[in-house]
Design a protein around this motif. Structure first.
Motif, PDB file in Angstrom:
ATOM      1  N   ARG A 177     -35.607 -31.343   3.156  1.00 47.95           N
ATOM      2  CA  ARG A 177     -36.175 -30.866   1.891  1.00 47.95           C
ATOM      3  C   ARG A 177     -35.509 -29.550   1.487  1.00 47.95           C
ATOM      4  O   ARG A 177     -35.191 -29.336   0.309  1.00 47.95           O
ATOM      5  N   LEU A 178     -35.274 -28.683   2.470  1.00 43.48           N
ATOM      6  CA  LEU A 178     -34.611 -27.412   2.186  1.00 43.48           C
ATOM      7  C   LEU A 178     -33.219 -27.650   1.604  1.00 43.48           C
ATOM      8  O   LEU A 178     -32.806 -26.967   0.655  1.00 43.48           O
ATOM      9  N   ALA A 179     -32.480 -28.612   2.173  1.00 49.96           N
ATOM     10  CA  ALA A 179     -31.128 -28.894   1.690  1.00 49.96           C
ATOM     11  C   ALA A 179     -31.144 -29.354   0.238  1.00 49.96           C
ATOM     12  O   ALA A 179     -30.267 -28.988  -0.555  1.00 49.96           O
ATOM     13  N   ARG A 180     -32.158 -30.150  -0.136  1.00 46.60           N
ATOM     14  CA  ARG A 180     -32.248 -30.614  -1.525  1.00 46.60           C
ATOM     15  C   ARG A 180     -32.651 -29.484  -2.467  1.00 46.60           C
ATOM     16  O   ARG A 180     -32.061 -29.288  -3.532  1.00 46.60           O
ATOM     17  N   TYR A 181     -33.662 -28.731  -2.054  1.00 49.49           N
ATOM     18  CA  TYR A 181     -34.179 -27.682  -2.925  1.00 49.49           C
ATOM     19  C   TYR A 181     -33.184 -26.537  -3.119  1.00 49.49           C
ATOM     20  O   TYR A 181     -33.124 -25.934  -4.197  1.00 49.49           O
ATOM     21  N   ALA A 182     -32.429 -26.222  -2.083  1.00 47.81           N
ATOM     22  CA  ALA A 182     -31.501 -25.093  -2.180  1.00 47.81           C
ATOM     23  C   ALA A 182     -30.395 -25.342  -3.199  1.00 47.81           C
ATOM     24  O   ALA A 182     -29.764 -24.389  -3.683  1.00 47.81           O
ATOM     25  N   LEU A 183     -30.158 -26.591  -3.512  1.00 42.57           N
ATOM     26  CA  LEU A 183     -29.094 -26.930  -4.465  1.00 42.57           C
ATOM     27  C   LEU A 183     -29.558 -26.909  -5.915  1.00 42.57           C
ATOM     28  O   LEU A 183     -28.765 -27.149  -6.824  1.00 42.57           O
ATOM     29  N   VAL A 184     -30.858 -26.641  -6.135  1.00 41.66           N
ATOM     30  CA  VAL A 184     -31.376 -26.558  -7.505  1.00 41.66           C
ATOM     31  C   VAL A 184     -31.129 -25.137  -8.018  1.00 41.66           C
ATOM     32  O   VAL A 184     -31.719 -24.183  -7.521  1.00 41.66           O
ATOM     33  N   PRO A 185     -30.263 -24.948  -9.000  1.00 42.70           N
ATOM     34  CA  PRO A 185     -29.927 -23.587  -9.452  1.00 42.70           C
ATOM     35  C   PRO A 185     -31.028 -22.963 -10.287  1.00 42.70           C
ATOM     36  O   PRO A 185     -31.692 -23.638 -11.079  1.00 42.70           O
ATOM     37  N   GLY A 186     -31.233 -21.678 -10.093  1.00 43.13           N
ATOM     38  CA  GLY A 186     -32.113 -20.910 -10.964  1.00 43.13           C
ATOM     39  C   GLY A 186     -33.592 -21.025 -10.686  1.00 43.13           C
ATOM     40  O   GLY A 186     -34.387 -20.286 -11.266  1.00 43.13           O
ATOM     41  N   VAL A 187     -34.020 -21.952  -9.810  1.00 39.98           N
ATOM     42  CA  VAL A 187     -35.442 -22.144  -9.533  1.00 39.98           C
ATOM     43  C   VAL A 187     -35.777 -21.472  -8.207  1.00 39.98           C
ATOM     44  O   VAL A 187     -35.136 -21.747  -7.190  1.00 39.98           O
ATOM     45  N   GLY A 291     -36.587   4.799 -16.385  1.00 41.42           N
ATOM     46  CA  GLY A 291     -35.995   5.897 -17.140  1.00 41.42           C
ATOM     47  C   GLY A 291     -34.958   5.447 -18.137  1.00 41.42           C
ATOM     48  O   GLY A 291     -34.236   6.282 -18.693  1.00 41.42           O
ATOM     49  N   GLU A 292     -34.874   4.149 -18.410  1.00 42.60           N
ATOM     50  CA  GLU A 292     -33.832   3.636 -19.303  1.00 42.60           C
ATOM     51  C   GLU A 292     -34.450   2.635 -20.275  1.00 42.60           C
ATOM     52  O   GLU A 292     -35.400   1.922 -19.934  1.00 42.60           O
ATOM     53  N   THR A 293     -33.911   2.559 -21.495  1.00 39.40           N
ATOM     54  CA  THR A 293     -34.428   1.636 -22.498  1.00 39.40           C
ATOM     55  C   THR A 293     -33.567   0.378 -22.623  1.00 39.40           C
ATOM     56  O   THR A 293     -34.046  -0.646 -23.097  1.00 39.40           O
ATOM     57  N   GLU A 294     -32.309   0.454 -22.206  1.00 39.05           N
ATOM     58  CA  GLU A 294     -31.420  -0.703 -22.306  1.00 39.05           C
ATOM     59  C   GLU A 294     -31.667  -1.670 -21.144  1.00 39.05           C
ATOM     60  O   GLU A 294     -32.056  -1.262 -20.053  1.00 39.05           O
ATOM     61  N   HIS A 295     -31.400  -2.947 -21.397  1.00 38.74           N
ATOM     62  CA  HIS A 295     -31.588  -3.966 -20.377  1.00 38.74           C
ATOM     63  C   HIS A 295     -30.352  -4.089 -19.483  1.00 38.74           C
ATOM     64  O   HIS A 295     -29.218  -3.929 -19.937  1.00 38.74           O
ATOM     65  N   GLN A 296     -30.610  -4.361 -18.223  1.00 40.51           N
ATOM     66  CA  GLN A 296     -29.561  -4.723 -17.272  1.00 40.51           C
ATOM     67  C   GLN A 296     -29.612  -6.238 -17.084  1.00 40.51           C
ATOM     68  O   GLN A 296     -30.651  -6.863 -17.283  1.00 40.51           O
ATOM     69  N   GLU A 297     -28.485  -6.821 -16.695  1.00 44.10           N
ATOM     70  CA  GLU A 297     -28.435  -8.253 -16.494  1.00 44.10           C
ATOM     71  C   GLU A 297     -27.768  -8.603 -15.172  1.00 44.10           C
ATOM     72  O   GLU A 297     -26.876  -7.886 -14.699  1.00 44.10           O
ATOM     73  N   ALA A 298     -28.203  -9.684 -14.581  1.00 44.31           N
ATOM     74  CA  ALA A 298     -27.582 -10.190 -13.349  1.00 44.31           C
ATOM     75  C   ALA A 298     -27.966 -11.652 -13.196  1.00 44.31           C
ATOM     76  O   ALA A 298     -28.916 -12.137 -13.817  1.00 44.31           O
ATOM     77  N   GLN A 299     -27.209 -12.359 -12.375  1.00 42.18           N
ATOM     78  CA  GLN A 299     -27.522 -13.741 -12.057  1.00 42.18           C
ATOM     79  C   GLN A 299     -27.671 -13.866 -10.543  1.00 42.18           C
ATOM     80  O   GLN A 299     -26.744 -13.559  -9.796  1.00 42.18           O
ATOM     81  N   PHE A 300     -28.827 -14.293 -10.108  1.00 47.67           N
ATOM     82  CA  PHE A 300     -29.065 -14.493  -8.688  1.00 47.67           C
ATOM     83  C   PHE A 300     -30.173 -15.525  -8.525  1.00 47.67           C
ATOM     84  O   PHE A 300     -30.959 -15.781  -9.436  1.00 47.67           O
ATOM     85  N   ASP A 301     -30.210 -16.127  -7.351  1.00 50.24           N
ATOM     86  CA  ASP A 301     -31.301 -17.030  -7.000  1.00 50.24           C
ATOM     87  C   ASP A 301     -32.335 -16.260  -6.201  1.00 50.24           C
ATOM     88  O   ASP A 301     -31.992 -15.381  -5.397  1.00 50.24           O
ATOM     89  N   LEU A 302     -33.601 -16.594  -6.407  1.00 56.44           N
ATOM     90  CA  LEU A 302     -34.694 -15.920  -5.705  1.00 56.44           C
ATOM     91  C   LEU A 302     -35.249 -16.832  -4.617  1.00 56.44           C
ATOM     92  O   LEU A 302     -35.540 -18.001  -4.850  1.00 56.44           O
TER      93      LEU A 302
END
Length: 473
Positions: A177-187, A291-302
């Motif tokens: 199950r871990l092998a299947r789930y780990a391949l789902v991007p962004g979730v 302390g900042e008003t501008e947004h930062q961006e990144a791509q990572f899996d949680l």
């Protein structure tokens, strides 16, 4: 090359001629075999009519039906492969001796990457007794996710990791199950399991490899204290002399292109959960540094992990945050529910710690680990390994030292076998009260909190915890 090992079954119909022919043919190809691991169905002495310079070892692998593919596969997985895991010299496997079922199993093991890296498969033939021996390489190397994953894990042997092709049904189902789930991007992926079951090493080894070898940024939420949690996660900036400078980038920035791993996620402050929830919307993570008003961006899996049961975790976390991280759940079973994998787990723990020699194994040790509850899972194995090394720093691990080590190991924290102890009803109730008190203190942190949760007196729990089991030796 020197010091190479040849592995094969003993030929039933042709005696040692198949083996000697294979050795001759390999020598002609420039391979110097110094060790032969000879598999037999029944215990017997190594053949005497072989070259004297060879180190011959026989290994009995009892297989009732040599044409049963499943039985052959499971027997080799459980009995043979742990012996090969620490092999340093090149390994050759002659697939010719044995049944057609055995040939198929050799190919499956090779395709799954179960052998040490660099292992070569050979097929030997001798058309008639007077003809010269021949041997040919078996070119059968389909790339599977299992073989690719094992090849990646072999690059970091100092990091112990579960074998993704586990023997126990519960662990195999969880890792599949871990092998299947780990391949789902962004979730987000949520991993559950008792303390010491190996959640962190599963994330930093298997999950990271399954996601293409991405780097892992780990935050142990149980260590968070006081202010600064949000600055640690999101970063912060400071204004000095009309200039804005970044004081800390934050872990979300560090995780860009990789994996953000929140261990012990149940301890993440609720206010932080709400802010983090906003950053987890969409494929691109967006947040503001303090302390900042501008947004930062990144791509990572949680990836998150917790030792709480899912119903308790749901009550502990912010409802919206829990809903966001709990779509894909994998629960790693405790070691006591995976007895078929205990020998492999023991070997990995021994080698990870770096203790000398091969990990000791015996029927007594196997029985002790199988009967134990192992409440701390891998940490119980680590403690036993340390005790064993302390009992035999310079000599062999004999029966007397084995018993001594196991007695010391059982004396601290290892409960008697069975869910409710052993002995009479009174003794079993006594055992349960003691284990309940110790568990509650461990789970809720303090005696006061444990007593409140169990609706009893704090002193009662303290007395229960200090009691000795009357039926223990």
């Amino acid at each position: 090359m020197s010091g190479e090992t040849l592995l094969c079954w003993a030929s039933v119909n042709h005696g040692t001629s198949v083996l000697t022919g294979a050795l001759e043919a390999l020598a002609e190809r420039g391979h110097s075999i110094e060790r032969v691991l000879l598999l037999v169905q029944e215990e017997r002495e190594a053949p005497e009519d072989l070259p004297q310079h060879l180190q011959i070892e026989t290994m009995a692998l009892p297989v009732a039906d040599p044409t049963d593919h499943a039985a052959l596969y499971l027997t080799l997985r459980a009995k043979l492969l742990p012996q090969l895991s620490a092999l340093e010299e090149p390994l050759h496997v002659n697939v010719s001796p044995g049944t057609p079922a055995m040939h198929a199993v050799w190919l499956v093991l090779a395709a799954g990457g179960a052998f040490p890296p660099g292992t070569r498969l050979w097929s030997s033939q001798r058309p008639d007794p007077g003809a010269p021996a021949r041997i040919s390489p078996v070119e059968f190397a389909p790339t599977t996710w299992l073989s690719a994953l094992r090849a990646d894990l072999a690059q970091t042997p100092e990091q112990a990791a579960y074998d993704p092709d586990a023997l126990s049904a519960d662990r195999r189902a969880a890792l599949d199950r871990l092998a299947r789930y780990a391949l789902v991007p962004g979730v987000p992926l949520l991993i559950l399991g008792e303390r010491g079951v190996g959640k962190t090493r599963v994330v930093e080894s298997l999950v990271a490899k399954l996601k293409g070898g991405r780097h892992v940024v780990t935050l142990s939420c149980g260590h968070l204290r006081g202010e600064g949690v949000e600055a640690l996660l999101f970063g912060r900036v400071a204004a000095t002399n009309d200039k804005v400078s970044a004081v800390g980038r934050g872990l979300l920035h560090e995780a860009d292109g990789g994996i953000l791993f929140l261990d012990e996620v149940q301890d993440l402050p609720r206010d932080t959960q709400r802010i983090l929830l906003l950053a987890l919307q969409g494929g691109v993570r967006r947040w503001r540094r303090l302390g900042e008003t501008e947004h930062q961006e990144a791509q990572f899996d949680l990836v998150c992990a917790s030792n709480l049961p899912i119903d308790e975790l749901e009550k502990t976390l912010d409802p919206d945050f829990f809903d966001r991280i709990a779509h894909l759940q994998v629960e790693l079973p405790p070691l006591r529910d995976c007895p078929a994998d205990l020998q492999a787990d023991w070997g990995r723990v021994w080698r990870e710690i770096g203790f000398p020699g091969d990990p000791p194994w015996s029927p007594t040790l196997e029985r002790a680990l199988t009967e134990a509850r192992l409440p701390r899972n891998i940490r119980d194995l680590q403690r036993l390994a340390a005790i064993i090394v302390s009992t035999r720093p310079d000599g062999p691990w004999n029966v007397s030292l084995q018993r001594q080590a196991l007695e010391e190991w059982r004396a601290v924290g290892a409960p008697p076998p069975g869910d409710f102890g052993i002995g009479t009803r009174k003794q079993r109730l006594h055992w349960f009260q003691t284990r309940l008190a110790l568990w509650a203190k461990e789970r809720y942190g303090t005696w006061e909190a444990a007593a409140s949760e169990l609706a009893c007196n704090e002193s009662t729990l303290r007395v229960d915890a200090k009691s000795k089991f009357p039926f223990e030796n």
